[in-house]
Design a protein around this motif. Sequence first.
Motif, PDB file in Angstrom:
ATOM      1  N   GLY A 328      39.742 -39.405-103.862  1.00 31.72           N
ATOM      2  CA  GLY A 328      38.900 -38.231-104.042  1.00 31.72           C
ATOM      3  C   GLY A 328      38.501 -37.665-102.691  1.00 31.72           C
ATOM      4  N   GLU A 329      38.095 -36.400-102.688  1.00 34.29           N
ATOM      5  CA  GLU A 329      37.734 -35.725-101.446  1.00 34.29           C
ATOM      6  C   GLU A 329      36.567 -34.785-101.690  1.00 34.29           C
ATOM      7  OE1 GLU A 329      39.650 -32.460 -98.299  1.00 34.29           O
ATOM      8  OE2 GLU A 329      40.879 -33.301 -99.916  1.00 34.29           O
ATOM      9  N   GLY A 330      35.535 -34.924-100.878  1.00 35.87           N
ATOM     10  CA  GLY A 330      34.421 -33.993-100.890  1.00 35.87           C
ATOM     11  C   GLY A 330      34.366 -33.239 -99.579  1.00 35.87           C
ATOM     12  N   VAL A 331      33.330 -32.466 -99.382  1.00 34.69           N
ATOM     13  CA  VAL A 331      33.194 -31.680 -98.160  1.00 34.69           C
ATOM     14  C   VAL A 331      33.220 -32.575 -96.926  1.00 34.69           C
ATOM     15  CG1 VAL A 331      31.633 -30.179 -96.849  1.00 34.69           C
ATOM     16  CG2 VAL A 331      31.938 -29.821 -99.303  1.00 34.69           C
ATOM     17  N   ASP A 332      32.576 -33.741 -97.024  1.00 31.36           N
ATOM     18  CA  ASP A 332      32.438 -34.585 -95.837  1.00 31.36           C
ATOM     19  C   ASP A 332      32.790 -36.047 -96.094  1.00 31.36           C
ATOM     20  OD1 ASP A 332      30.309 -35.178 -97.442  1.00 31.36           O
ATOM     21  OD2 ASP A 332      28.754 -34.874 -95.921  1.00 31.36           O
ATOM     22  N   TYR A 333      33.719 -36.301 -97.013  1.00 30.36           N
ATOM     23  CA  TYR A 333      34.129 -37.685 -97.260  1.00 30.36           C
ATOM     24  C   TYR A 333      35.476 -37.744 -97.961  1.00 30.36           C
ATOM     25  CZ  TYR A 333      33.230 -37.237-102.267  1.00 30.36           C
ATOM     26  OH  TYR A 333      33.310 -36.848-103.591  1.00 30.36           O
ATOM     27  N   TYR A 334      36.110 -38.914 -97.879  1.00 31.92           N
ATOM     28  CA  TYR A 334      37.233 -39.300 -98.727  1.00 31.92           C
ATOM     29  C   TYR A 334      36.871 -40.635 -99.374  1.00 31.92           C
ATOM     30  CZ  TYR A 334      40.114 -35.882 -96.196  1.00 31.92           C
ATOM     31  OH  TYR A 334      40.624 -34.729 -95.640  1.00 31.92           O
ATOM     32  N   ALA A 335      37.330 -40.844-100.602  1.00 25.77           N
ATOM     33  CA  ALA A 335      37.041 -42.087-101.308  1.00 25.77           C
ATOM     34  C   ALA A 335      38.278 -42.520-102.081  1.00 25.77           C
ATOM     35  CB  ALA A 335      35.870 -41.891-102.264  1.00 25.77           C
ATOM     36  N   GLY A 351      30.633 -52.386-114.700  1.00 24.03           N
ATOM     37  CA  GLY A 351      29.901 -51.132-114.890  1.00 24.03           C
ATOM     38  C   GLY A 351      29.860 -50.248-113.666  1.00 24.03           C
ATOM     39  N   LYS A 352      30.809 -50.472-112.733  1.00 24.75           N
ATOM     40  CA  LYS A 352      30.838 -49.691-111.494  1.00 24.75           C
ATOM     41  C   LYS A 352      32.125 -48.878-111.405  1.00 24.75           C
ATOM     42  CE  LYS A 352      29.311 -51.719-107.760  1.00 24.75           C
ATOM     43  NZ  LYS A 352      29.146 -52.681-106.632  1.00 24.75           N
ATOM     44  N   LEU A 353      32.086 -47.814-110.636  1.00 24.65           N
ATOM     45  CA  LEU A 353      33.307 -47.076-110.348  1.00 24.65           C
ATOM     46  C   LEU A 353      34.241 -47.977-109.531  1.00 24.65           C
ATOM     47  CD1 LEU A 353      31.793 -43.608-109.406  1.00 24.65           C
ATOM     48  CD2 LEU A 353      33.135 -44.140-111.445  1.00 24.65           C
ATOM     49  N   PRO A 354      35.554 -47.847-109.701  1.00 24.94           N
ATOM     50  CA  PRO A 354      36.497 -48.752-109.018  1.00 24.94           C
ATOM     51  C   PRO A 354      36.751 -48.350-107.571  1.00 24.94           C
ATOM     52  CG  PRO A 354      37.701 -47.243-110.409  1.00 24.94           C
ATOM     53  CD  PRO A 354      36.245 -46.956-110.657  1.00 24.94           C
ATOM     54  N   PHE A 355      35.693 -47.960-106.879  1.00 26.67           N
ATOM     55  CA  PHE A 355      35.785 -47.527-105.485  1.00 26.67           C
ATOM     56  C   PHE A 355      36.015 -48.730-104.571  1.00 26.67           C
ATOM     57  CE2 PHE A 355      33.406 -47.359-101.500  1.00 26.67           C
ATOM     58  CZ  PHE A 355      33.967 -46.259-100.868  1.00 26.67           C
ATOM     59  N   GLU A 356      37.001 -48.612-103.666  1.00 28.56           N
ATOM     60  CA  GLU A 356      37.262 -49.691-102.711  1.00 28.56           C
ATOM     61  C   GLU A 356      36.825 -49.342-101.307  1.00 28.56           C
ATOM     62  OE1 GLU A 356      40.868 -52.619-101.184  1.00 28.56           O
ATOM     63  OE2 GLU A 356      41.386 -50.654-101.994  1.00 28.56           O
ATOM     64  N   ARG A 357      37.198 -48.165-100.837  1.00 27.88           N
ATOM     65  CA  ARG A 357      36.934 -47.807 -99.447  1.00 27.88           C
ATOM     66  C   ARG A 357      37.010 -46.305 -99.283  1.00 27.88           C
ATOM     67  NH1 ARG A 357      42.370 -48.144 -96.083  1.00 27.88           N
ATOM     68  NH2 ARG A 357      43.739 -47.201 -97.627  1.00 27.88           N
ATOM     69  N   GLY A 358      36.636 -45.843 -98.126  1.00 32.14           N
ATOM     70  CA  GLY A 358      36.708 -44.415 -97.861  1.00 32.14           C
ATOM     71  C   GLY A 358      36.267 -44.137 -96.443  1.00 32.14           C
ATOM     72  N   VAL A 359      35.856 -42.908 -96.200  1.00 34.91           N
ATOM     73  CA  VAL A 359      35.360 -42.552 -94.870  1.00 34.91           C
ATOM     74  C   VAL A 359      34.426 -41.353 -94.994  1.00 34.91           C
ATOM     75  CG1 VAL A 359      37.354 -41.054 -94.369  1.00 34.91           C
ATOM     76  CG2 VAL A 359      36.024 -42.020 -92.479  1.00 34.91           C
ATOM     77  N   ALA A 360      33.305 -41.440 -94.304  1.00 33.93           N
ATOM     78  CA  ALA A 360      32.406 -40.297 -94.190  1.00 33.93           C
ATOM     79  C   ALA A 360      32.817 -39.510 -92.949  1.00 33.93           C
ATOM     80  CB  ALA A 360      30.960 -40.772 -94.078  1.00 33.93           C
ATOM     81  N   LEU A 361      32.975 -38.206 -93.083  1.00 31.41           N
ATOM     82  CA  LEU A 361      33.459 -37.388 -91.983  1.00 31.41           C
ATOM     83  C   LEU A 361      32.322 -36.995 -91.051  1.00 31.41           C
ATOM     84  CD1 LEU A 361      35.842 -37.241 -93.979  1.00 31.41           C
ATOM     85  CD2 LEU A 361      36.163 -34.859 -93.288  1.00 31.41           C
ATOM     86  N   SER A 362      32.525 -37.260 -89.766  1.00 28.32           N
ATOM     87  CA  SER A 362      31.584 -36.802 -88.750  1.00 28.32           C
ATOM     88  C   SER A 362      31.758 -35.292 -88.555  1.00 28.32           C
ATOM     89  CB  SER A 362      31.839 -37.522 -87.431  1.00 28.32           C
ATOM     90  OG  SER A 362      33.108 -37.138 -86.903  1.00 28.32           O
ATOM     91  N   GLU A 363      30.884 -34.718 -87.783  1.00 22.05           N
ATOM     92  CA  GLU A 363      31.023 -33.285 -87.482  1.00 22.05           C
ATOM     93  C   GLU A 363      32.339 -33.008 -86.772  1.00 22.05           C
ATOM     94  OE1 GLU A 363      28.562 -29.626 -85.290  1.00 22.05           O
ATOM     95  OE2 GLU A 363      27.886 -31.695 -85.074  1.00 22.05           O
ATOM     96  N   ASP A 364      32.711 -33.905 -85.842  1.00 22.48           N
ATOM     97  CA  ASP A 364      33.978 -33.747 -85.127  1.00 22.48           C
ATOM     98  C   ASP A 364      35.159 -33.863 -86.083  1.00 22.48           C
ATOM     99  OD1 ASP A 364      35.577 -33.706 -82.527  1.00 22.48           O
ATOM    100  OD2 ASP A 364      36.232 -35.617 -83.383  1.00 22.48           O
ATOM    101  N   ASP A 365      35.076 -34.795 -87.030  1.00 25.43           N
ATOM    102  CA  ASP A 365      36.136 -34.931 -88.036  1.00 25.43           C
ATOM    103  C   ASP A 365      36.335 -33.628 -88.795  1.00 25.43           C
ATOM    104  OD1 ASP A 365      36.672 -37.622 -87.491  1.00 25.43           O
ATOM    105  OD2 ASP A 365      35.235 -38.347 -88.978  1.00 25.43           O
ATOM    106  N   GLN A 366      35.232 -33.016 -89.210  1.00 24.00           N
ATOM    107  CA  GLN A 366      35.326 -31.792 -90.005  1.00 24.00           C
ATOM    108  C   GLN A 366      35.902 -30.638 -89.192  1.00 24.00           C
ATOM    109  OE1 GLN A 366      31.824 -31.075 -92.747  1.00 24.00           O
ATOM    110  NE2 GLN A 366      31.079 -32.939 -91.764  1.00 24.00           N
ATOM    111  N   ILE A 367      35.550 -30.597 -87.915  1.00 21.96           N
ATOM    112  CA  ILE A 367      36.086 -29.554 -87.034  1.00 21.96           C
ATOM    113  C   ILE A 367      37.593 -29.719 -86.880  1.00 21.96           C
ATOM    114  CG2 ILE A 367      36.138 -28.785 -84.628  1.00 21.96           C
ATOM    115  CD1 ILE A 367      33.073 -29.430 -84.579  1.00 21.96           C
TER     116      ILE A 367
END
Length: 456
Positions: A328-335, A351-367
């Motif tokens: 999945g992808e949001g404005v400032d993350y991938y999961a 009872g949890k989403l099967p999320f394993e890992r991801g990354v939160a995007l820094s301002e530099d990442d988004q740029i």
Amino acid sequence: MALDFAKFTKYSKPGPRYTSYPTALEFNDAFGYDEYVKKLETQDSSRPLSLYFHLPFCKNACYFCGCNVVFTSKEDKMIRYMDYLKRELKILSKHLDMNREVIQMHFGGGTPTFFSAAQLDEIISEIKSYFPNFVPDAEISCEIDPRHINEDQMKVMSEHGFNRVSFGLQDFNEKVQIAVHRVQPYNITKDAMDLARKYNMHSVNVDLIYGLPFQTLDTFKETLSLALTLNPDRFAVFNYAHVPWLKKTMRKIDETTLPRPDEKLQIMQYTIDFLTENGYKMIGMDHFAKSEDELFKAIDKGELHRNFQGYTTKGGADLIGVGLTSIGEGVDYYAQNFKDMPSYEEAIDAGKLPFERGVALSEDDQIRQHVIMELMSNFKLDIKRFEAIYGLEFKKYFEDAILDLKPFVEEELIIMNDECIACSQTGTLLIRNIAMPFDAYMKRHASSDKTFSKTV
């Protein structure tokens, strides 16, 4: 188009395909479950949704395949997976506003049509019960193996609003097909194409791969000619990514039978010329569309977007990945969800989403994401628009990248001035190389030749 093969071959080095930035190599445990759930719960509800469902099952292995698949012929495994998909949707509904507009949905695999017509109907009905607001012009698509599709399945998809399908074709040469363990005669593909047209799929894409065992320019010319008789709306012509250190099935391929980089370039040059002469235009990396196609219109306006589902006109949406290994992808993350079935099931059982890992995007990442995705999608970057959005002086912020791009300027592969960066027609073939200087993570991977596939 006349290519200097010696010049181009020197650019053959490992590099990302940039379906995301940062790439999946940067996904990590620092971005945890609670943070991901918070991202879902606080998303802007005015933003539409793009949905991706991974249906991972295949009957047999295609040796070239880089997808995450589960090989089985057991019905009970598929029924069990359907149950877990439903339970995942129920958990997701506790954290996401499911009433948001859905502008895009894609079934990927594996082989989605390995599920029966009745099973597909059940899956799609369940999805729509949770997501009731599909917009009238939503892009709803499915990847299809022509060897596993029948009229009942196509009818179900049509009745549920599917309007795009993508057929895996790869190569029509029998020797190549045997070498990659995917024998698929022309008539099977033709029958699948006829079904798609009968059930009003508005756009039909065929996938080809160059760089496979025993391929030559002459054999690929024959494949292209046969593929053209199917009259697809779009072609995707992928450079085979040979990564046997990641995909065990690729170890079954004899590397001595793979075409050399210069041979692959000849195939790609011919493909571009052939498809252009027959009414198709190059769209983004590896893709071609008829001039009336919405993708072509979008690139003409600089509005083409790229995500894990490929090239699309449906930008500005949050991507929700459902199922084994989905991203999945949001404005400032991938999961990303778990890649192995036991972990996937264990999370849902808890009872949890099967999320394993991801990354939160820094301002530099988004740029940097903005720059790289613009180049990958539209082969150009509007520097003035970038500076207006981010309040930055482009050439100062990317001083190192500008320096690294000088050889591309000198060899007339790109034009670079104060207004824009734009690829020449030949430069588009090296778009991965042109995007790489903007990648802040490349230096840490530079010493490894077993991280990414070769760019050429």
